[in-house]
Structures are given as structure tokens and as C-alpha cells.
Design a protein around this motif. Sequence first.
Motif, PDB file in Angstrom:
ATOM      1  N   UNK A  52       0.840  -1.204   0.000  1.00 22.17           N
ATOM      2  CA  UNK A  52       0.000   0.000   0.000  1.00 22.17           C
ATOM      3  C   UNK A  52       0.874   1.253   0.000  1.00 22.17           C
ATOM      4  N   UNK A  53       1.884   1.254   0.850  1.00 21.66           N
ATOM      5  CA  UNK A  53       2.766   2.429   0.949  1.00 21.66           C
ATOM      6  C   UNK A  53       3.531   2.641  -0.346  1.00 21.66           C
ATOM      7  N   UNK A  54       3.994   1.550  -0.926  1.00 19.04           N
ATOM      8  CA  UNK A  54       4.864   1.680  -2.108  1.00 19.04           C
ATOM      9  C   UNK A  54       4.082   2.098  -3.353  1.00 19.04           C
ATOM     10  N   UNK A  55       2.866   1.531  -3.487  1.00 18.59           N
ATOM     11  CA  UNK A  55       2.140   1.788  -4.731  1.00 18.59           C
ATOM     12  C   UNK A  55       1.021   2.806  -4.578  1.00 18.59           C
ATOM     13  N   UNK A  56       0.728   3.203  -3.350  1.00 17.96           N
ATOM     14  CA  UNK A  56      -0.226   4.302  -3.140  1.00 17.96           C
ATOM     15  C   UNK A  56      -1.648   3.939  -3.532  1.00 17.96           C
ATOM     16  N   UNK A  57      -2.442   4.978  -3.847  1.00 14.14           N
ATOM     17  CA  UNK A  57      -3.841   4.752  -4.194  1.00 14.14           C
ATOM     18  C   UNK A  57      -4.708   4.811  -2.950  1.00 14.14           C
ATOM     19  N   UNK A  58      -6.009   4.555  -3.140  1.00 17.36           N
ATOM     20  CA  UNK A  58      -6.982   4.748  -2.064  1.00 17.36           C
ATOM     21  C   UNK A  58      -6.749   3.823  -0.872  1.00 17.36           C
ATOM     22  N   UNK A  59      -6.158   2.661  -1.090  1.00 13.54           N
ATOM     23  CA  UNK A  59      -5.957   1.729   0.025  1.00 13.54           C
ATOM     24  C   UNK A  59      -4.821   2.157   0.946  1.00 13.54           C
ATOM     25  N   UNK A  60      -3.977   3.045   0.459  1.00  6.59           N
ATOM     26  CA  UNK A  60      -2.804   3.444   1.241  1.00  6.59           C
ATOM     27  C   UNK A  60      -3.183   4.462   2.304  1.00  6.59           C
ATOM     28  N   UNK A  61      -2.508   4.432   3.456  1.00  6.03           N
ATOM     29  CA  UNK A  61      -2.744   5.479   4.450  1.00  6.03           C
ATOM     30  C   UNK A  61      -2.218   6.808   3.935  1.00  6.03           C
ATOM     31  N   UNK A  62      -2.927   7.878   4.321  1.00  5.61           N
ATOM     32  CA  UNK A  62      -2.472   9.193   3.896  1.00  5.61           C
ATOM     33  C   UNK A  62      -2.094   9.968   5.155  1.00  5.61           C
ATOM     34  N   UNK A  63      -0.826  10.194   5.340  1.00  4.44           N
ATOM     35  CA  UNK A  63      -0.359  10.951   6.503  1.00  4.44           C
ATOM     36  C   UNK A  63      -0.084  10.069   7.714  1.00  4.44           C
TER      37      UNK A  63
END
Length: 206
Positions: free
Chosen positions: A75-86
Motif C-alpha cells: 500500500x505504501x509503495x504503490x499508493x492509491x486509495x488503500x494506502x494510508x495518507x499521513x
Amino acid sequence: MPNIKLIGVAASRTFRNIWMVEELGAAYTHDPIHYTDPALKTPAYLAINPNAKVPMAVIDGTAIFESLAINIYLAEKFGGALAPSGAEERGLVAQWSLWAATAVEDDLGKWAYNTMFLPEAERDPKLAAECLARVQTPLAVLDSVLAKQAFLVGDRFTVADLNVACVCYRLLPMELADKPNLKRWLHAAWARPAAITARRARGDKV
Ligand SMILES: N[C@@H](CCC(=O)N[C@@H](CS)C(=O)NCC(=O)O)C(=O)O
């Protein structure tokens, strides 16, 4: 193009990572090695996972073990909606993933082994009942949180929901009559197309 390799038969915790990469829509290769395969004890495998277990992922050259950590890393590496933000969401993703691994997984796993997986003569019904009774406390916590919010972190489905829903996989066939919020959330998570792909990879008839 990221280079993602997942190692481990889908009928192991590797299905958690199959679900995640399917959510990301990322191309990946899959080595479906069984968790009893002696190849897990060879120096070559131990060099990337000294635990001699699956799942295991190698992502753009980085070897990483622990199924829930692999998902957070993806999630952290590829981002997108599933990744935590902040930082706050990052902390909450860690909170829920560690909570599932420490408060739920062991009891639910022992319950499943002692009701389904072990040969009947080796099952311990008393232990199964104790584990099922004990896990009700953290599950009631989850139900009460999900009474107030649709998702565990933020206002969208994230890797926190995915990780906790994976650990709660064995609850899917249960009635959960006293935990309606948990039931709604769990079934919605597992109805996602990527989750269905992961279940089919395990051989589930869905
Ligand atoms: N906490 C680890 C558990 C890994 C684990 O126990 N994997 C099992 C298969 S699901 C395994 O490889 N077992 C083989 C063994 O214990 O020898 C994770 O979530 O990745």
C-alpha cells in the motif's frame, strides 16, 4: 512497472497478499509453493525468509515476510486509495493490523484447527470452545467500532480493512447474529472483486 513476486500457496496466508495485489491491479508472479515443502528450509529460501514460512514477497528486489506487513508495504509503495495518507492514518493502519494479529488471529486459528483442519482424533473440542469464547471480546470491540463508522481508517476501504478482514476470514460462514456491524463490514469487504479472486485462488466456491 513494479516487479512483484508472491511466494506461497494460496491456501495459506498468501491469499491475503493475493487480495492486496489484485486490489492494486498490479502485475505479479506467484510461486505457489506449499508451506510443507522442504524447499522452504534450503539456504536459498532461508536467506530471504529465515522463518522458513510463507507468505513471502519480493518487491522490486526487496524481500519482505509477514503477510500483514507485506500488504502495508504494498500500500505504501504503490499508493492509491488503500494506502494510508499521513502519519495519523499510518498509525491507525498499524494499530488495526497489529490488533488483528495479536487479539484475534491466534484464537480464531486454533478454533479452526480444532474444529476443521486437524484429523478428528487430534482435535481438542474444549480448546476450540475456549478460543471461540475468548475471541468474542475483541470481536465485540470491532463490532462496536463498526457501529459508528463504515471503515476502520478514514472514509474509504483501506489496507487496514483488508488486513483485519483477512484475519477474520474464518468468521465468514458464521451467523454473527450478535455482531451485525462486523458482519455487514466483513461481507462487504469479502464481496470486493479482488477478494473474490483471492478466495477462488484458494479453491473456495464463490
Ligand atoms: N505471521 C506470519 C505467519 C506465517 C505462517 O505461519 N505461515 C504458515 C502458512 S499460513 C507456514 O508457512 N507454516 C509452515 C511452518 O510453520 O512450518 C504471517 O502472517 O505471514
